[in-house]
Enzyme design. Structure first.
Site, PDB file in Angstrom:
ATOM      1  N   GLU A   1      -0.936  -8.555   5.141  1.00 38.76           N
ATOM      2  CA  GLU A   1      -0.668  -8.628   6.590  1.00 38.76           C
ATOM      3  C   GLU A   1      -1.947  -8.412   7.404  1.00 38.76           C
ATOM      4  OE1 GLU A   1      -0.525  -6.018   4.877  1.00 38.76           O
ATOM      5  OE2 GLU A   1      -0.811  -4.232   6.104  1.00 38.76           O
TER       6      GLU A   1
ATOM      7  N   HIS B   1      -3.605  -5.509   1.382  1.00 38.64           N
ATOM      8  CA  HIS B   1      -2.858  -5.734   2.637  1.00 38.64           C
ATOM      9  C   HIS B   1      -2.843  -7.209   3.036  1.00 38.64           C
ATOM     10  CE1 HIS B   1      -2.376  -1.519   4.102  1.00 38.64           C
ATOM     11  NE2 HIS B   1      -3.411  -1.304   3.312  1.00 38.64           N
TER      12      HIS B   1
ATOM     13  N   CYS C   1       0.820  -1.207   0.000  1.00 37.01           N
ATOM     14  CA  CYS C   1       0.000   0.000   0.000  1.00 37.01           C
ATOM     15  C   CYS C   1       0.863   1.272   0.000  1.00 37.01           C
ATOM     16  CB  CYS C   1      -0.994  -0.058   1.151  1.00 37.01           C
ATOM     17  SG  CYS C   1      -2.416   0.989   0.846  1.00 37.01           S
TER      18      CYS C   1
HETATM   19  N1  GLN Z   1      -3.324   1.856   3.756  1.00 40.11           N
HETATM   20  C1  GLN Z   1      -2.440   2.616   3.190  1.00 40.11           C
HETATM   21  O1  GLN Z   1      -1.230   2.345   3.227  1.00 40.11           O
HETATM   22  C2  GLN Z   1      -2.941   3.876   2.563  1.00 40.11           C
HETATM   23  C3  GLN Z   1      -1.990   4.488   1.578  1.00 40.11           C
HETATM   24  C4  GLN Z   1      -2.283   5.938   1.271  1.00 40.11           C
HETATM   25  N2  GLN Z   1      -2.230   6.722   2.453  1.00 40.11           N
HETATM   26  C5  GLN Z   1      -3.602   6.052   0.532  1.00 40.11           C
HETATM   27  O2  GLN Z   1      -4.588   6.411   1.116  1.00 40.11           O
HETATM   28  O3  GLN Z   1      -3.662   5.788  -0.632  1.00 40.11           O
END
Ligand code: GLN
Length: 268
Positions: free
Chosen positions: A226, A224, A96
């Site tokens: 994790e 994600h 992400c």
């Molecule tokens: N969950 C995250 O890592 C979010 C990544 C980034 N802040 C976004 O909103 O795109």
């Protein structure tokens, strides 16, 4: 416990360090969480690790675009060490915000060498932050070390800037033809890649959710893994329990197991 050592960079608005460390540890590695500022003060630390994780969160408040400031800090403070880490065949995963950072840094897909940005993660087509589960189809022909042996992966996404766009048509073709595309958003029933919202939560080109470099050892994805390390993370776990499909562990663990097994066999 294996001798595989994973480094998780923390701080400055990143927020997934605990679950990422638990995932690596459940896969048998040891995981160290180090604040970016501490790593930048002693950059020689990086070489002590086999796997590097750029994690999720809101580094520098997403100012100037998600991952931009963090990528610049790393580019100016850790460039040579990062290059040496990659050249020595070690593993990097970016999840992400970590993936956003890696694309800005230009270490994935790195079609034309390191430190050139070739793809971007733009604002979601829907115009809002999304937090939901998606189904990923794994491209089994990809060289990606992290996705080997996985066919379908349900995982959560939570991001506002996840639409993968290649800088031009040629880059998109090179991504496809070079086995760089390892994960695509798919319809959960047909497991066919889809552009349809919300199955494809951001409108990514060719439904791309994750890519790797040519070695398959440097990998970034928007979802994600994790956040699916326990079977009880899945929103339908009670139904799965009733119909006998509840897995023994969260399916996101496969990504971390692949990394640790590869590091054990190739890097120790
Ligand atoms: N969950 C995250 O890592 C979010 C990544 C980034 N802040 C976004 O909103 O795109």
């Amino acid at each position: 416990m294996s001798r595989v050592k994973a480094l998780i960079i923390t701080g400055l608005g990143l927020n997934c360090e605990k679950e990422t460390a638990v995932a690596f540890e459940a896969a048998g590695a040891s995981a160290s969480k180090i604040h970016l500022n501490d790593l930048l003060k002693d950059t020689t630390k990086l070489k002590d690790y086999h796997v590097l994780a750029f994690i999720g969160g809101f580094s520098f408040g997403d100012h100037l675009g998600s991952g931009t400031v963090l990528a610049n800090r790393i580019k100016h403070g850790l460039r040579q060490e990062l290059e040496d880490f990659i050249e020595s065949g070690k593993l990097i995963i970016g999840i992400c915000n970590g993936f956003q950072t890696m694309t800005r840094l230009g270490i994935v897909p790195a079609l034309k060498g390191l430190f050139n940005q070739e793809v971007a993660l733009q604002h979601n087509d829907c115009g809002t932050f999304r937090d939901n589960w998606v189904t990923l189809k794994v491209e089994e022909s990809s060289q990606c070390v992290f996705t080997k042996g996985i066919h379908v992966l349900p995982v959560p996404i939570r991001h506002g800037e996840g639409k993968l766009v290649a800088m031009d048509e040629e880059t998109l073709n090179d991504l496809e033809e070079g086995g760089h595309v390892c994960l695509r958003y798919a319809d959960p029933v047909s497991i066919e890649p889809t552009q349809e919202f919300p199955m494809n939560p951001n409108g990514s080109q060719n439904s791309i959710a994750g890519i790797c470099d040519k070695s398959g050892r440097v990998f970034g994805l928007m979802p994600h893994p994790e956040a699916y390390i326990s079977p009880f993370n899945h929103p339908h776990w009670t139904q799965q329990k009733i119909n006998g499909t509840l897995p023994e562990e969260g399916l996101g663990m496969q990504i971390f197991r692949n990394a640790v097994e590869f590091a054990e066999s190739e890097l120790l």
